[in-house]
Design a protein around this motif. Structure first.
Motif, mmCIF file in Angstrom:
data_model
loop_
_atom_site.group_PDB
_atom_site.id
_atom_site.type_symbol
_atom_site.label_atom_id
_atom_site.label_comp_id
_atom_site.label_asym_id
_atom_site.label_seq_id
_atom_site.Cartn_x
_atom_site.Cartn_y
_atom_site.Cartn_z
ATOM 1 N N ALA A 173 0.832 -1.198 0.000
ATOM 2 C CA ALA A 173 0.000 0.000 0.000
ATOM 3 C C ALA A 173 0.874 1.258 0.000
ATOM 4 C CB ALA A 173 -0.928 -0.005 1.216
ATOM 5 N N ARG A 174 1.972 1.215 0.738
ATOM 6 C CA ARG A 174 2.894 2.353 0.744
ATOM 7 C C ARG A 174 3.539 2.531 -0.621
ATOM 8 N NH1 ARG A 174 9.028 2.418 3.059
ATOM 9 N NH2 ARG A 174 9.523 4.525 2.395
ATOM 10 N N LEU A 175 3.995 1.433 -1.219
ATOM 11 C CA LEU A 175 4.603 1.529 -2.547
ATOM 12 C C LEU A 175 3.614 2.097 -3.559
ATOM 13 C CD1 LEU A 175 6.835 -0.256 -1.201
ATOM 14 C CD2 LEU A 175 6.968 -1.516 -3.361
ATOM 15 N N GLU A 176 2.359 1.680 -3.446
ATOM 16 C CA GLU A 176 1.340 2.184 -4.364
ATOM 17 C C GLU A 176 1.148 3.691 -4.172
ATOM 18 O OE1 GLU A 176 -2.903 0.675 -6.146
ATOM 19 O OE2 GLU A 176 -2.475 0.266 -4.035
ATOM 20 N N ARG A 177 1.126 4.142 -2.919
ATOM 21 C CA ARG A 177 1.009 5.579 -2.657
ATOM 22 C C ARG A 177 2.206 6.341 -3.217
ATOM 23 N NH1 ARG A 177 -0.730 3.646 2.422
ATOM 24 N NH2 ARG A 177 1.293 4.134 3.367
ATOM 25 N N ASP A 178 3.358 5.690 -3.209
ATOM 26 C CA ASP A 178 4.572 6.310 -3.752
ATOM 27 C C ASP A 178 4.580 6.348 -5.267
ATOM 28 O OD1 ASP A 178 5.536 6.713 -1.200
ATOM 29 O OD2 ASP A 178 7.017 5.085 -1.268
ATOM 30 N N GLY A 179 3.638 5.626 -5.894
ATOM 31 C CA GLY A 179 3.561 5.639 -7.349
ATOM 32 C C GLY A 179 4.125 4.420 -8.036
#
Length: 246
Positions: A173-179
């Motif tokens: 989820a964090r990686l996704e928020r990072d793009g």
């Protein structure tokens, strides 16, 4: 004619169809590479090949000697690198069996020997890494994928994690928020080291599983191995298509 090196990742420890002419055990200032550099004829041209994880597959992503691998390829005459990576899909369009030719990378690794510019320097050295992948090589990969009719994305952000464990749902989820669109464990520092040695470098990423939390199923190595088995022929076809061009 450009001398290409292929770095094979998980599932590609050998290059079927390579007419091997010789193998080089290259000594480097950074230790031993994962395997010998294999030199041979592939798709009508001379090609170098190196198994990133060794042959047989024995080096975990955080234990690969990336500096020795890239240095060995440069010493053996490589001018450009085609890196093959198995990855997890984060973006909804990056399903199992899909290809991505990333245009950007975010490095989440730690503790890896990530530069040649570390010791005994007369001056501090910085490289421009704004655009981590060679655009001409990326375009050649994309043209080959299109010609073969393989489903692919013409860009994406590769999130490189430390491994060897897979990620948590919260981490994805964090990686996704990072793009990030895809996640793997071997994209860095390999790309940066190639840039330091002035090697053109691009990545052919094959999605072999949905990233954590992107499926209701538990991620298993059996699932990943099935996806690799199904996709590796397409990887070879794509590489052959690219290398057959002048």
């Amino acid at each position: 004619m450009t001398v290409y090196a292929i770095i094979g990742g998980t599932g590609l420890t050998q290059l079927e169809g390579l007419n091997i002419q010789r193998s080089l055990a290259v000594d480097t200032p950074y230790g031993q590479p994962s395997a010998e550099v294999v030199i041979g004829e592939y798709a009508g041209r001379e090609v170098l090949f190196l198994a990133r994880h060794g042959h047989p597959h024995r080096f975990a992503p955080h234990k690969v000697n990336y500096r020795a691998n890239v240095w060995a390829l440069k010493q053996a005459g490589a001018e450009a690198v085609l890196a093959v990576n198995a990855v997890g899909g984060i973006h909804p369009g990056m399903g199992t069996g899909h290809f991505c030719v990333p245009h950007q990378v975010i490095d989440y690794t730690s503790g890896r020997e990530h530069t040649y510019f570390a010791d005994d320097l007369e001056a501090v050295t910085h490289i421009d890494f704004s655009y981590p992948y060679s655009e001409p090589v990326r375009q050649r990969l994309l043209a080959a994928l299109a010609a073969e009719g393989h489903a692919h994305s013409d860009q994406g952000v590769y999130g490189c994690t430390q491994g060897p464990r897979l990620e948590t749902v919260a981490e994805i989820a964090r990686l996704e928020r990072d793009g990030c669109d895809i996640v793997g464990m071997t994209g860095m520092p390999e790309a940066a080291l190639a840039r330091e040695l002035q090697l053109d470098y691009a990545c052919l990423a094959l999605v072999v599983n949905p990233a954590a939390g992107k499926s209701t199923e538990v991620i298993t190595m059996a699932e990943i191995e099935l996806a690799l088995h199904a996709g590796i022929g397409k990887v070879r076809n794509t590489l052959q298509r690219l290398l057959a061009q002048p």
